[in-house]
Design a protein around this motif. Structure first.
Motif, short mmCIF file in Angstrom:
data_model
loop_
_atom_site.label_atom_id
_atom_site.label_comp_id
_atom_site.label_asym_id
_atom_site.label_seq_id
_atom_site.Cartn_x
_atom_site.Cartn_y
_atom_site.Cartn_z
N ILE A 1 41.73 40.36 50.87
CA ILE A 1 41.59 41.19 49.80
C ILE A 1 41.12 42.63 50.38
O ILE A 1 39.90 42.72 50.91
CB ILE A 1 40.63 40.70 48.58
CG1 ILE A 1 41.23 39.35 48.31
CG2 ILE A 1 40.34 41.73 47.71
CD1 ILE A 1 40.17 38.71 47.20
N CYS B 1 50.19 36.21 50.30
CA CYS B 1 48.87 36.30 50.38
C CYS B 1 48.30 35.38 49.34
O CYS B 1 47.05 34.92 49.46
CB CYS B 1 48.19 37.75 49.97
SG CYS B 1 48.88 38.82 51.54
N VAL C 1 43.42 47.27 39.20
CA VAL C 1 44.77 47.27 39.44
C VAL C 1 45.63 46.74 38.60
O VAL C 1 46.67 47.05 38.50
CB VAL C 1 44.62 46.67 40.88
CG1 VAL C 1 46.12 46.31 41.36
CG2 VAL C 1 43.77 47.23 42.07
N SER D 1 55.47 44.39 40.55
CA SER D 1 54.63 45.49 41.45
C SER D 1 54.94 46.90 41.03
O SER D 1 55.91 47.09 40.39
CB SER D 1 55.02 45.04 42.96
OG SER D 1 54.19 45.88 43.88
N SER E 1 49.46 38.12 43.23
CA SER E 1 48.32 37.97 44.25
C SER E 1 47.33 38.53 43.88
O SER E 1 46.04 37.84 44.04
CB SER E 1 48.94 38.87 45.38
OG SER E 1 49.87 38.31 46.14
N VAL E 2 46.97 39.42 43.25
CA VAL E 2 45.60 40.15 42.67
C VAL E 2 45.13 39.06 41.76
O VAL E 2 43.94 38.88 41.65
CB VAL E 2 45.99 41.47 42.01
CG1 VAL E 2 44.62 41.96 41.21
CG2 VAL E 2 46.60 42.56 42.94
N THR F 1 53.23 45.96 47.36
CA THR F 1 51.82 46.17 47.33
C THR F 1 51.34 46.96 46.27
O THR F 1 51.85 48.17 46.55
CB THR F 1 51.28 46.41 48.67
OG1 THR F 1 51.79 45.49 49.60
CG2 THR F 1 49.87 46.48 48.86
N PRO F 2 50.32 46.82 45.42
CA PRO F 2 49.94 45.22 45.21
C PRO F 2 51.23 44.52 44.36
O PRO F 2 51.93 45.12 44.03
CB PRO F 2 48.62 45.56 44.31
CG PRO F 2 49.20 46.70 43.38
CD PRO F 2 49.87 47.70 44.51
N TRP G 1 41.64 46.26 46.29
CA TRP G 1 42.14 44.99 45.62
C TRP G 1 43.43 45.18 45.32
O TRP G 1 44.25 44.40 44.70
CB TRP G 1 41.42 45.08 44.26
CG TRP G 1 40.39 44.16 44.23
CD1 TRP G 1 38.88 44.20 44.34
CD2 TRP G 1 40.22 42.66 44.06
NE1 TRP G 1 38.26 43.22 44.45
CE2 TRP G 1 39.13 42.03 44.25
CE3 TRP G 1 41.43 41.78 43.90
CZ2 TRP G 1 38.71 40.63 43.96
CZ3 TRP G 1 41.17 40.42 43.91
CH2 TRP G 1 39.80 39.91 43.82
N GLU G 2 44.20 46.15 46.24
CA GLU G 2 45.59 45.87 46.37
C GLU G 2 46.21 45.07 47.12
O GLU G 2 46.74 45.44 48.25
CB GLU G 2 46.12 47.47 46.50
CG GLU G 2 45.75 48.26 45.52
CD GLU G 2 46.51 49.72 45.63
OE1 GLU G 2 47.28 49.96 46.77
OE2 GLU G 2 46.27 50.82 44.95
N VAL G 3 46.23 43.72 46.79
CA VAL G 3 46.42 42.70 47.39
C VAL G 3 47.97 42.40 47.51
O VAL G 3 48.63 42.61 46.55
CB VAL G 3 46.03 41.17 46.91
CG1 VAL G 3 46.27 40.03 47.85
CG2 VAL G 3 44.50 41.42 46.35
N PRO G 4 48.73 42.56 48.91
CA PRO G 4 50.16 42.57 49.21
C PRO G 4 50.67 41.34 48.52
O PRO G 4 49.86 40.23 48.29
CB PRO G 4 49.90 42.84 50.58
CG PRO G 4 48.91 43.13 51.06
CD PRO G 4 47.96 42.56 50.03
#
Length: 337
Positions: A291, A261, A9, A23, A317-318, A312-313, A295-298
């Motif tokens: 998560i 997140c 990601v 992002s 965050s990731v 997102t993502p 793995w596209e953590v917002p």
């Protein structure tokens, strides 16, 4: 959980120039200095050159606007656009939009990352020109009188004196004092302000998620203050899908404050700094809950809902989620063996 999904990601958000877009959404398809610093922390011990390339891109950016830095090493900015900008296009150019560019913490974060990278053997400094930029940024903070300078803070909002901004500058100055000339008085003035402010973030905010930066990654406060910050954040800001940034935050507020997140892995990293493994284990579970499989953590969940916003993502965050889970995985492996 396959943590390598995080790297895939992040690689999608890595730009040809080495920096990272915050992002891939239309709203966040920009480069923030601070976001880049946090995004590449996991690569500081990595054999790849992602850490160096990100800082080389930021050095190139600062060289493009060196004329502005030169002006404001002798004359304080009077308007927001005169400050070193916090946000740029993906080509690392300034944007004409009005923005809360008075973000001293972004400059401090960059300096901190340069010094940390250097200590970890990363070739972040390419030549004398890069060193000159570091010195000029130190002089810029001195001209601003950062220890008593009102700024927009980490969240780019209200102008006031922010402990997290001052802390970032103190950490940055400490980090590069072996590379360039940093007057000891510059650091001491910031430390004095922090003693007066902490554990508050500012006059208007008793606590704020940004204060976690003083524990991790900056390691700037003693254990007593760290525990007080963590108590305030967990009791007042922690929610199910993350942490609110501060009470009565209006960003993506739909009856309640939005839940960011990266607050959960960030809390885990702070407890890890303090060696509180029972709390670390608690936040491993909480982090894994937010998560997604891809793995596209917002960036956040809209207040009062289970709906992520469009950013997102979010690279930050990731990155913090990946960093926390890989650090704790290594510790658990060592404990088993």
């Amino acid at each position: 959980m396959n943590v390598n999904g995080a790297l895939e990601v992040l690689e999608r958000m890595r730009l040809p120039n080495g920096a990272y877009t915050a992002s891939v959404s239309d709203d966040y398809n920009y480069v923030w200095i601070r976001d880049v610093v946090y995004t590449v922390i996991p690569f500081i011990n990595d054999p790849s050159n992602r850490y160096e390339k990100a800082y080389h891109a930021l050095f190139d950016l600062f060289q493009t606007y060196e004329w502005k830095i030169d002006i404001h090493t002798v004359q304080k900015p009077q308007f927001l656009f005169e400050h070193i900008h916090a946000r740029y296009s993906t080509e690392l150019k300034e944007l004409p939009d009005e923005w809360g560019h008075a973000q001293n913490d972004a400059v401090g974060a960059f300096l901190w990352g340069v010094g940390e990278g250097y200590r970890h053997g990363k070739k972040v400094i390419r030549n004398q020109r890069d060193l000159e930029i570091v010195q000029k940024l130190v002089n810029y903070l001195e001209c601003l009188q950062y220890w008593q300078s009102e700024d927009n803070g980490m969240w780019e909002e209200n102008i006031e004196i922010h402990a997290s901004s001052i802390g970032a500058c103190v950490a940055g100055l400490n980090s590069v004092k072996m590379l360039v000339n940093v007057k000891e008085e510059l650091i001491k003035k910031g430390e004095e302000t922090l003693r007066f402010l902490l554990p508050r973030e500012s006059y208007s905010k008793e606590t704020d998620l940004a204060l976690l930066s003083l524990i991790y990654p900056y390691r700037l406060v003693d254990r007593e203050i760290a525990l007080e910050i963590l108590k305030n954040v967990t009791e007042r800001l922690e929610r199910t899908n993350g942490c609110i940034r501060y009470e009565k935050d209006l960003y993506y507020n739909d009856g309640q404050e939005a839940e960011w997140c990266f607050g959960l892995p960030w809390l885990g990293l702070c407890y890890l700094e303090l060696g509180m493994m029972n709390k670390v284990n608690e936040y491993i579970d909480k982090t894994k809950m937010i998560i997604p499989e891809n793995w596209e953590v917002p960036e956040l969940y809209i207040g009062g809902s289970n709906i992520p916003n469009g950013n997102t993502p979010l690279a930050w965050s990731v990155s913090l989620s990946y960093l926390f889970l890989t650090k704790t995985s290594m510790i658990r492996t060592e404990q088993i063996t």
